[in-house]
Design an enzyme around this catalytic site. Sequence first.
Site, PDB file in Angstrom:
ATOM      1  N   ASN A   6       1.765  -2.952   0.730  1.00  0.00           N
ATOM      2  CA  ASN A   6       1.812  -2.200  -0.844  1.00  0.00           C
ATOM      3  C   ASN A   6       1.999  -0.689  -0.475  1.00  0.00           C
ATOM      4  O   ASN A   6       1.008   0.005  -0.287  1.00  0.00           O
ATOM      5  CB  ASN A   6       0.855  -2.739  -1.502  1.00  0.00           C
ATOM      6  CG  ASN A   6       0.784  -2.099  -3.098  1.00  0.00           C
ATOM      7  OD1 ASN A   6       1.729  -1.334  -3.431  1.00  0.00           O
ATOM      8  ND2 ASN A   6      -0.166  -2.250  -3.710  1.00  0.00           N
ATOM      9  N   LYS A   8       2.719   1.573  -2.825  1.00  0.00           N
ATOM     10  CA  LYS A   8       2.350   2.022  -3.903  1.00  0.00           C
ATOM     11  C   LYS A   8       3.333   3.383  -4.283  1.00  0.00           C
ATOM     12  O   LYS A   8       4.283   3.187  -3.938  1.00  0.00           O
ATOM     13  CB  LYS A   8       1.052   2.681  -4.080  1.00  0.00           C
ATOM     14  CG  LYS A   8       0.070   1.604  -3.673  1.00  0.00           C
ATOM     15  CD  LYS A   8      -1.625   1.815  -3.565  1.00  0.00           C
ATOM     16  CE  LYS A   8      -2.420   0.469  -3.227  1.00  0.00           C
ATOM     17  NZ  LYS A   8      -3.813   0.918  -3.232  1.00  0.00           N
ATOM     18  N   GLU A  90      -4.753  -1.215 -10.183  1.00  0.00           N
ATOM     19  CA  GLU A  90      -4.118  -0.050 -10.533  1.00  0.00           C
ATOM     20  C   GLU A  90      -3.430   0.015 -11.825  1.00  0.00           C
ATOM     21  O   GLU A  90      -3.496   1.070 -12.631  1.00  0.00           O
ATOM     22  CB  GLU A  90      -3.264   0.846  -9.420  1.00  0.00           C
ATOM     23  CG  GLU A  90      -4.409   1.360  -8.366  1.00  0.00           C
ATOM     24  CD  GLU A  90      -3.880   1.621  -6.942  1.00  0.00           C
ATOM     25  OE1 GLU A  90      -2.561   1.317  -6.734  1.00  0.00           O
ATOM     26  OE2 GLU A  90      -4.716   1.506  -5.965  1.00  0.00           O
TER      27      GLU A  90
END
Length: 229
Positions: A6, A8, A90
């Site tokens: 990931n 992000k 998140e």
Amino acid sequence: MIFAANFKTNHTRSSTRAYMEQLAQTLASKRPEDRVLVFPPATALDRYDGDVTIGAQNAYPVHKGAVTGEIGLEQLEEFGIKTILIGHSERRELLGESQETVAKKFAFFKENGFEIVYCIGEPLEVREAGDDAVKTYLFAEFEGIDLSYEKLIVAYEPIWAIGTGRSAESEEIAATHGLLRTKLSCPLLYGGSVKPANISEIAAIGNVDGVLVGSAALDVESFSEMILK
Ligand code: PGA
């Protein structure tokens, strides 16, 4: 094992391409039964070579339309993307995604045949409140989610272990995955400070079918090391 990276809000379109080119070499020698998934930022979504699945970190549950700042199905279809991450802490915490929003997103992408990596995880105060509190919290994150969906992967990511360098203890992971297994027959990933130094220990835990890696996957050599270990 499933190895998922990931990114992000890291990497650009060009650095993702360089990453994917190097990763392709790793993929050529990975164990055939293992799967590798990469979730780049939306600006770097594209078609890439190699035995890798590219997924979206997020999308709005719409084909196309008037949703400023979001991407929908049309933008994913351009690159043949059929995998999506839903429910990451998140997005729940920083972007205020409620369980209802997450469940709507899940239903939409399920309807459209996507493979869904569905993330759950408790904050530190819940972990500190004990096993019952953890169970209640995690099971509440299944509200409105079809756990029998055949293209479901669940990622357990304790929030206090994400990006902190402090992974959960093996016993905590084993116990939590054991609990989740009572509800789920799909692959179960662990996420939260997974890195080359702890991947072997985490991979050996019962009911851990893979990992979702943030920080330690940003460097292609580090992610490759985990895949090949
Ligand atoms: P981390 O992030 O590996 O940096 O802890 C994991 C995640 O949030 O998916």
